[in-house]
Write a protein that holds these residues in place. Structure first.
Motif, PDB file in Angstrom:
ATOM      1  N   LYS A  77       0.850  -1.191   0.000  1.00  0.00           N
ATOM      2  CA  LYS A  77       0.000   0.000   0.000  1.00  0.00           C
ATOM      3  C   LYS A  77       0.890   1.248   0.000  1.00  0.00           C
ATOM      4  O   LYS A  77       1.886   1.307   0.725  1.00  0.00           O
ATOM      5  CB  LYS A  77      -0.892  -0.009   1.249  1.00  0.00           C
ATOM      6  N   VAL A  78       0.509   2.217  -0.811  1.00  0.00           N
ATOM      7  CA  VAL A  78       1.263   3.481  -0.865  1.00  0.00           C
ATOM      8  C   VAL A  78       0.901   4.296   0.385  1.00  0.00           C
ATOM      9  O   VAL A  78      -0.272   4.602   0.607  1.00  0.00           O
ATOM     10  CB  VAL A  78       0.905   4.280  -2.133  1.00  0.00           C
ATOM     11  N   VAL A  79       1.908   4.632   1.195  1.00  0.00           N
ATOM     12  CA  VAL A  79       1.620   5.398   2.409  1.00  0.00           C
ATOM     13  C   VAL A  79       2.093   6.849   2.304  1.00  0.00           C
ATOM     14  O   VAL A  79       1.641   7.721   3.048  1.00  0.00           O
ATOM     15  CB  VAL A  79       2.223   4.740   3.672  1.00  0.00           C
ATOM     16  N   LYS A  80       3.005   7.102   1.367  1.00  0.00           N
ATOM     17  CA  LYS A  80       3.457   8.489   1.147  1.00  0.00           C
ATOM     18  C   LYS A  80       3.866   8.627  -0.312  1.00  0.00           C
ATOM     19  O   LYS A  80       4.371   7.678  -0.916  1.00  0.00           O
ATOM     20  CB  LYS A  80       4.692   8.790   2.018  1.00  0.00           C
ATOM     21  N   VAL A  81       3.649   9.818  -0.880  1.00  0.00           N
ATOM     22  CA  VAL A  81       4.192  10.094  -2.216  1.00  0.00           C
ATOM     23  C   VAL A  81       4.993  11.392  -2.119  1.00  0.00           C
ATOM     24  O   VAL A  81       4.712  12.242  -1.264  1.00  0.00           O
ATOM     25  CB  VAL A  81       3.090  10.220  -3.297  1.00  0.00           C
ATOM     26  N   ASN A  82       5.979  11.511  -2.981  1.00  0.00           N
ATOM     27  CA  ASN A  82       6.847  12.691  -2.932  1.00  0.00           C
ATOM     28  C   ASN A  82       6.215  13.832  -3.731  1.00  0.00           C
ATOM     29  O   ASN A  82       6.534  14.053  -4.897  1.00  0.00           O
ATOM     30  CB  ASN A  82       8.232  12.339  -3.475  1.00  0.00           C
TER      31      ASN A  82
END
Lengths: 361, 129
Positions: free
Chosen positions: B77-82
């Motif tokens: 699961k993606v928890v942060k994106v830049n």
């Protein structure tokens, strides 16, 4: 095996990233497309454009013969003047876009796109009534010196008085001791020259420009920067923005088509009719107002229906926006008109803007 | 050109890197990828909360000339994106292993990390490509 210009070894020594471009082994970039683009906007850049073709008409009747092949009017030019022009098919579409140089009424040189050279030469041979064309492409190398510091750089290297060579004029003389046609033309939107010399002299000229240009911040530039620079100016690229099935009027290049010139030109009647009736589609410049980058071939949508296609697009390094060029129905061509560009299946909003994209002060 | 290959990262054959940070994994693209791409001008990121699958596309990276897909090294699961890349995508060029990171994942199976290449194997891949 791709063809190589006389500067191929020089490009490799400079670390150029070489790619096949229409059958030629050419540098797409040396360090960074953006850095090279900015060097041309702010200082000076060098481009090897030796792959371009040169076709000559010489002898009595050269002017008349060449002038019937192109859309612009060389008879209105002075000797030492060049014009941007089209070679059109019978339907008013482009065989190619060219620059025609008038040395005299008995010597005309037509510079054509590398990708089209053989096609153009065959077409000219078939249509020339009078003087026969001669393919001189192997006799010329060409270096474009472009940017706000280009004129100063070239002037330091030649005894020719370049203040007398205004835009779309040319002279002949030595640059760094190399005999050149010195033409105040280019494809970047910046001032500068295109220098034509003998292939055997090209490396000497290239090295001399790089050395003398150090104080100006000169950079060798690849095809990547050439494309982003010309896109910011909405200069047409053959095969993208212009081709054999869009007419010169649809492409917004009516200004290079002299419908009333003596002798006319191939495709003239179609354009005259189109001019009277109006065109159904137009080539426009647009900015994306949504997120993404428009690319060649992406569909243009209005209310979910495909109505056109992006012909060129990039993130403009100087305008710092995602910009594109494309054909749309005339009713969507006015400045401020909106439509969507389909990017990977997703509609992204866009607005038609005034071009060139880059506004110069 | 091999470029810089940090020892502490894991790599995919599509030139992404993965860095384990506790129970999370940070993902970016390698220096080799950046050199091949040229100037990065746009990154299409997934949304936080999105599910990604190892070996499957999770985003798009565009350079001045090319559009390339980004593949996830792991499932999870993606928890942060830049988000900073939206304004300054060239950070990927200047600092591909640092400020140019792309997403942070919560892997569904940390064992997947072990199946990725280490620096030496990735170096061999580049040498042989």
């Amino acid at each position: 095996m791709s063809r190589r210009t006389p500067l191929n070894e020089a490009h490799r020594r400079l670390g150029g990233r070489m790619v096949d471009f229409v059958g030629w082994d050419m540098p797409v970039q040396y360090t960074s497309v953006i850095a090279e683009h900015e060097a041309v906007r702010n200082a000076v850049g060098l481009f090897d454009v030796s792959h371009m073709g040169e076709i000559e008409f010489s002898g009595p009747g050269a002017l008349e013969t060449a002038n019937k092949l192109i859309t612009n009017d060389l008879s209105k030019c002075a000797d030492g003047q060049a014009v941007y022009a089209g070679l059109l098919n019978e339907q008013g579409g482009f065989v190619d876009d060219v620059v025609a140089y008038r040395f005299s009424a008995e010597r005309i040189l037509i510079v054509v796109n590398a990708s089209n050279k053989d096609k153009d030469f065959a077409w000219m041979k078939a249509h020339a009534q009078g003087v026969k064309p001669v393919d001189r492409s192997d006799d010329y190398a060409q270096i474009a010196v472009q940017g706000p510091k280009a004129v100063g750089l070239v002037q330091r290297m030649t005894p020719a008085d370049l203040s007398k060579v205004s835009t779309y004029r040319f002279t002949e003389g030595p640059v760094a001791g190399v005999q050149c046609i010195i033409s105040r033309t280019g494809y970047t939107g910046e001032d500068g020259f295109e220098l034509y010399c003998a292939p055997g002299d090209a490396e000497k000229l290239w090295e001399a420009l790089l050395e003398e240009g150090q104080q100006d911040g000169v950079k060798p530039c690849g095809l990547g920067a050439r494309d982003s620079l010309r896109t910011e100016m909405k200069y047409a690229l053959y095969g993208n923005d212009i081709d054999d099935h869009h007419t010169a009027l649809e492409a917004g290049l009516g200004w290079i088509c002299k419908l009333d010139k003596a002798g006319g030109f191939i495709g003239r009647d179609v354009l005259a009719k189109q001019k009277a009736e109006g065109v159904k589609r137009k080539l426009v410049g647009f900015e994306l107002t949504g997120s993404g980058i428009p690319r060649h071939g992406y569909p243009i949508l209005k209310d979910g229906q495909r109505v056109g296609e992006v012909t060129s697009g990039t993130m403009g390094p100087s305008v710092k926006k995602p910009i594109g060029i494309g054909y749309v129905p005339t009713e969507l061509a006015a400045e401020g008109s909106t439509f969507d560009v389909e990017i990977r299946g997703r509609p992204v909003s866009a607005v038609v803007v005034k071009t060139p994209f880059l506004k110069k002060s | 050109m091999a470029g810089n290959i940090p020892q502490n990262l894991k790599y995919t054959k599509e030139h992404e890197w993965a860095r384990s940070e506790g129970n999370r994994v940070v993902v970016g693209v390698t220096q080799h990828a950046v050199e091949a791409l040229g100037d990065v001008v746009f990154v299409e990121l997934p949304k936080v909360g999105a599910t990604v699958t190892s070996g499957k596309q999770f985003g798009v990276i565009e350079s001045t000339k090319a559009v390339s897909e980004l593949y996830s090294p792991l499932s999870g699961k993606v928890v942060k994106v830049n988000d900073a890349l939206s304004n300054d995508p060239q950070t990927i060029n200047s600092d591909p292993y640092g400020a140019g990171w792309i997403i942070e994942l919560e892997p569904s199976d940390t064992k997947e990390l072990a199946s990725l290449m280490d620096a030496s194997a990735y170096g061999d891949l580049l040498k042989n490509s």
